[in-house]
Motif scaffolding. Sequence first.
Motif, mmCIF file in Angstrom:
data_model
loop_
_atom_site.group_PDB
_atom_site.id
_atom_site.type_symbol
_atom_site.label_atom_id
_atom_site.label_comp_id
_atom_site.label_asym_id
_atom_site.label_seq_id
_atom_site.Cartn_x
_atom_site.Cartn_y
_atom_site.Cartn_z
ATOM 1 N N GLY A 248 8.319 -49.592 35.650
ATOM 2 C CA GLY A 248 8.215 -49.365 36.944
ATOM 3 C C GLY A 248 9.367 -48.835 37.438
ATOM 4 O O GLY A 248 9.589 -48.552 39.094
ATOM 5 N N ALA A 249 9.369 -47.728 36.835
ATOM 6 C CA ALA A 249 10.313 -46.751 37.392
ATOM 7 C C ALA A 249 9.559 -45.405 38.526
ATOM 8 O O ALA A 249 10.103 -44.504 39.075
ATOM 9 C CB ALA A 249 11.178 -45.336 36.838
ATOM 10 N N ALA A 250 7.967 -45.886 38.440
ATOM 11 C CA ALA A 250 7.492 -44.524 39.399
ATOM 12 C C ALA A 250 7.846 -45.490 40.252
ATOM 13 O O ALA A 250 6.146 -45.528 41.004
ATOM 14 C CB ALA A 250 5.842 -44.741 37.981
ATOM 15 N N ALA A 251 8.173 -45.523 41.745
ATOM 16 C CA ALA A 251 8.261 -45.686 42.595
ATOM 17 C C ALA A 251 9.331 -44.943 43.500
ATOM 18 O O ALA A 251 9.604 -44.229 42.804
ATOM 19 C CB ALA A 251 9.065 -47.065 42.600
ATOM 20 N N GLY A 252 9.012 -45.066 44.770
ATOM 21 C CA GLY A 252 9.124 -44.326 45.370
ATOM 22 C C GLY A 252 11.041 -44.528 45.910
ATOM 23 O O GLY A 252 11.552 -45.448 45.300
ATOM 24 N N ASP A 253 11.273 -43.307 46.968
ATOM 25 C CA ASP A 253 12.397 -43.764 46.959
ATOM 26 C C ASP A 253 13.388 -44.890 48.039
ATOM 27 O O ASP A 253 12.257 -45.201 48.786
ATOM 28 C CB ASP A 253 12.920 -42.368 47.881
ATOM 29 C CG ASP A 253 12.638 -41.289 46.632
ATOM 30 O OD1 ASP A 253 13.282 -41.263 45.401
ATOM 31 O OD2 ASP A 253 13.227 -40.098 46.930
ATOM 32 N N MET A 254 14.481 -44.957 47.449
ATOM 33 C CA MET A 254 14.684 -46.395 48.783
ATOM 34 C C MET A 254 15.373 -45.309 49.928
ATOM 35 O O MET A 254 15.806 -44.449 50.193
ATOM 36 C CB MET A 254 16.655 -46.615 47.652
ATOM 37 C CG MET A 254 16.242 -47.525 47.065
ATOM 38 S SD MET A 254 15.668 -49.584 47.507
ATOM 39 C CE MET A 254 17.147 -49.710 47.638
ATOM 40 N N GLN B 21 17.469 -39.646 53.372
ATOM 41 C CA GLN B 21 17.991 -39.761 54.616
ATOM 42 C C GLN B 21 16.495 -40.917 54.425
ATOM 43 O O GLN B 21 15.631 -41.373 54.132
ATOM 44 C CB GLN B 21 16.936 -38.665 55.135
ATOM 45 C CG GLN B 21 18.035 -37.336 55.766
ATOM 46 C CD GLN B 21 18.810 -37.593 56.662
ATOM 47 O OE1 GLN B 21 19.043 -38.317 57.270
ATOM 48 N NE2 GLN B 21 20.428 -37.093 55.536
ATOM 49 N N PRO B 22 17.340 -42.166 55.745
ATOM 50 C CA PRO B 22 16.272 -42.925 55.406
ATOM 51 C C PRO B 22 14.489 -42.878 55.915
ATOM 52 O O PRO B 22 14.382 -42.260 56.500
ATOM 53 C CB PRO B 22 16.886 -43.990 56.539
ATOM 54 C CG PRO B 22 17.868 -43.686 56.222
ATOM 55 C CD PRO B 22 18.298 -42.139 56.419
ATOM 56 N N ALA B 23 13.806 -43.382 55.071
ATOM 57 C CA ALA B 23 12.583 -43.647 55.719
ATOM 58 C C ALA B 23 11.524 -44.097 56.442
ATOM 59 O O ALA B 23 12.881 -44.800 56.856
ATOM 60 C CB ALA B 23 12.144 -44.234 54.736
ATOM 61 N N PRO B 24 10.997 -43.782 57.144
ATOM 62 C CA PRO B 24 10.645 -44.706 58.672
ATOM 63 C C PRO B 24 10.424 -46.051 57.990
ATOM 64 O O PRO B 24 10.004 -45.777 56.796
ATOM 65 C CB PRO B 24 8.999 -43.852 58.603
ATOM 66 C CG PRO B 24 9.612 -42.090 58.054
ATOM 67 C CD PRO B 24 10.334 -43.039 57.011
ATOM 68 N N ARG B 25 10.509 -46.532 59.212
ATOM 69 C CA ARG B 25 10.246 -48.679 58.620
ATOM 70 C C ARG B 25 9.337 -49.158 59.140
ATOM 71 O O ARG B 25 8.326 -48.208 59.962
ATOM 72 C CB ARG B 25 11.106 -49.432 60.302
ATOM 73 C CG ARG B 25 13.124 -48.450 59.138
ATOM 74 C CD ARG B 25 13.437 -48.920 58.241
ATOM 75 N NE ARG B 25 14.722 -49.127 58.346
ATOM 76 C CZ ARG B 25 15.434 -49.487 57.131
ATOM 77 N NH1 ARG B 25 14.920 -50.173 55.683
ATOM 78 N NH2 ARG B 25 16.589 -49.395 56.738
ATOM 79 N N ARG B 26 8.574 -49.590 58.681
ATOM 80 C CA ARG B 26 7.298 -50.672 58.993
ATOM 81 C C ARG B 26 7.521 -50.994 60.216
ATOM 82 O O ARG B 26 8.660 -51.529 60.059
ATOM 83 C CB ARG B 26 6.769 -50.902 57.423
ATOM 84 C CG ARG B 26 6.800 -50.541 56.218
ATOM 85 C CD ARG B 26 6.178 -51.225 55.069
ATOM 86 N NE ARG B 26 6.863 -52.502 54.703
ATOM 87 C CZ ARG B 26 7.951 -52.195 54.132
ATOM 88 N NH1 ARG B 26 8.551 -51.015 53.476
ATOM 89 N NH2 ARG B 26 8.568 -53.116 53.554
ATOM 90 N N SER B 27 5.640 -50.665 60.555
ATOM 91 C CA SER B 27 6.128 -50.885 61.565
ATOM 92 C C SER B 27 4.366 -52.718 61.829
ATOM 93 O O SER B 27 4.423 -53.635 63.157
ATOM 94 C CB SER B 27 5.632 -50.317 63.116
ATOM 95 O OG SER B 27 4.732 -49.540 62.646
ATOM 96 N N ALA B 28 4.153 -53.093 60.813
ATOM 97 C CA ALA B 28 3.350 -54.216 60.785
ATOM 98 C C ALA B 28 4.022 -55.507 60.728
ATOM 99 O O ALA B 28 4.788 -56.085 60.076
ATOM 100 C CB ALA B 28 2.928 -53.440 59.621
ATOM 101 N N PRO B 29 3.286 -55.911 61.766
ATOM 102 C CA PRO B 29 4.211 -57.859 61.520
ATOM 103 C C PRO B 29 4.119 -58.139 60.602
ATOM 104 O O PRO B 29 3.505 -57.736 59.211
ATOM 105 C CB PRO B 29 3.612 -58.112 62.623
ATOM 106 C CG PRO B 29 2.058 -57.444 62.297
ATOM 107 C CD PRO B 29 2.456 -55.896 62.150
ATOM 108 N N LEU B 30 5.134 -58.845 60.332
ATOM 109 C CA LEU B 30 5.396 -59.857 58.938
ATOM 110 C C LEU B 30 3.878 -60.538 58.525
ATOM 111 O O LEU B 30 4.052 -61.636 60.250
ATOM 112 C CB LEU B 30 6.694 -60.169 58.268
ATOM 113 C CG LEU B 30 7.233 -59.081 58.315
ATOM 114 C CD1 LEU B 30 8.471 -60.075 58.987
ATOM 115 C CD2 LEU B 30 6.919 -58.285 57.326
#
Length: 691
Positions: free
Chosen positions: A507-513, A667-676
């Motif tokens: 599970g450590a193979a994940a993207g950055d926060m 730096q903060p990653a771009p936010r997702r814009s897809a609706p929930l």
Amino acid sequence: MSEPSIIFNDVNERQGSFLRRTLVMGGFTALGVAALTARLGQLQVVQAQEYTTLASNNQFNYRLVPPPRGVIKDRNGTIIAGNRPSFRVLVVRDETKDLDQTLDLLGRLLPDTLDRRRSIIRDVNAAPRFSPVPVKSDLNWEEFARVNLYANELPGIMADMHEARFYPFGGSFAHVIGYVAKVSDRDIKSIRDVGEEPPAILYNPGFRIGRQGVEKALDKDLRGEAGGNRVEVDARGRVVGEDVENSRPAIHGKEVVLTLDADVQNRALEVFGEESGGCVVMDVRNGDILCMVSAPSFDPNLFVSGVPSNVYNALRDYERKPLLDKAIYGSFPPGSTFKMTTALALLDAGVDPSERVNCSGGYRYGNRTFRCWKRGGHGAMDMHNAIKNSCDTYFYHLCNRAGVDRIARVAEDLGFHQVYEIGIAGQSRGTMPSTAWKADYARRTKATHPDAGKWYPGETLSVAIGQGAIETTALQLAVMTSRLANGRKAITPRLIKSVGGVERPSGAAAGDMPFSQEHLNIVRGGMQAVANDVTGTAYRASQLGLGDIQMAGKTGTAQSRDYGSGSRGPRDAVWTRRDHALFVAFAPHDAPRYAIALIIQHAPAGGSADAAPRAREIMKTVLLKDPDMRARIERPLPPEPVGPVTEEEANFGAAPVIEETPTPAPQPAPRRSAPLTATTGPRPYLAEPPQ
């Protein structure tokens, strides 16, 4: 007087007629003999090998042999689902002239088989020819010896020993592992619905298939491959010998290793006692799940040979739902454990963490007063103290600076409203309200009011403190806590460590926060104060007593209903009217290694009184099993400082949590814009009850 008749009696004419008839009959006979001779020649010469094979097949039968099911082990090699020897008695329909009479005779030896006579006959009639059908399993030695003693007088009855599924820890792993049971018509249909042909072994009456949990998810791997015994039978179909050379042994199912720890799992179920809820413990470095327990539980061994209907009905109808896995299927409002998410959203929106809000016990918004859980108020609160004291007013006052959509995006970045690939399907996604979610809900429900899909700022107040329509699972709370503790990677949970010796991805193979270290340190500092500051909401319940190792955590008490004019409080005498108690934490707070999330459904008291002490006991078990933590516990404590405390020592957030050397903040990653995606409808505002 008439003239006499003249009759010709020619001998040659009579002889010619006889010869013609003889010739015709002889021709037909010759043709018949020729045809018979040709057919015999074909059978004995041309098709001799074919009919020799058919005769051999009539002499021998090929019987499928169920393979031993693969074992399931915990991370330390302890078997948590294995096989045990079991004596059983079987009946072969084609070897008995009168099945009813045979069952009557067997009933004299095994009286309890008479109670299941109808189901036995149904199984026998549904079984393939010459296939032994289990009549009773788990015979004791006396019963087994009695059946063998009278076997010659019971045509079609046989007794043998086979391997039955066994769960040595009973209910500790019941939900996460599941159990095995008989193959049903529904199972056969589900296989055919996906365009596959069910394996022949599924029609074997003694075969068991995985139900729920890991047993179901990895059923094909655990099932193995069926073998076959080629046996010689007499004219009545009775076995008189075995062709060993042409028999094929069954292939054992694959071994499955989970990331769970049996000691931690057992301790977790123990500390729940009679309470209902779920608990998940994760390693914040790689996402391994050390504990995933649901309470109350049940004994999966009851289901292996068929659970009695009265027992199943009792489990099904019990109000605390022991058959439901509350760790991944049950969804609950997170309460104040959600305030770290709101705090990160406020920081992301540019709110100064040192800004103070005066809490006088409530917050007036519009024509309504939203109460803080502390009636007298907390006084002036900055972000650090608002987390430490769980001040509702602080988050009421500032939440709309971030807005519900920003809060929802941060929540998803922390692990809420997600389904994780842990090998078990059917997880609850929960609910994360947003403007798009409400609009979608109004559209799906065909609301007629023109403003039904509009989000009002007043609704954000309930979301900010983890109430309203928001719902989550214990697994999602554990992921959130693990990501906060890790501080670098968006850790994902892993339950299955390996299958058949093949390792599963970590599970450590994940993207950055997408959060800065400064913001994360502010939130973690508030959690550290919750558990270790004498004025924190969980100070007394969070002291581990393990040297200098301390936890950082957050309590929560979430309403399960709108109080209205009824009695308020977790201590309501009616179980279903009580509040839920929650606690999330990680330890050690200065070098995070393990995270825990614990939910008690309809708790007697609250998060600090019910959930935190139980989480502390589970965390102690986890730390004591870690060799590095034990070495740290056993080393002498450092001497008390003589001089004044430095700013770095006083500020928890001054040093990175995971890495020993400081690195530039990402730096903060771009936010997702897809609706929930909407999963449930809005609920009325529920104020945060006492912590």
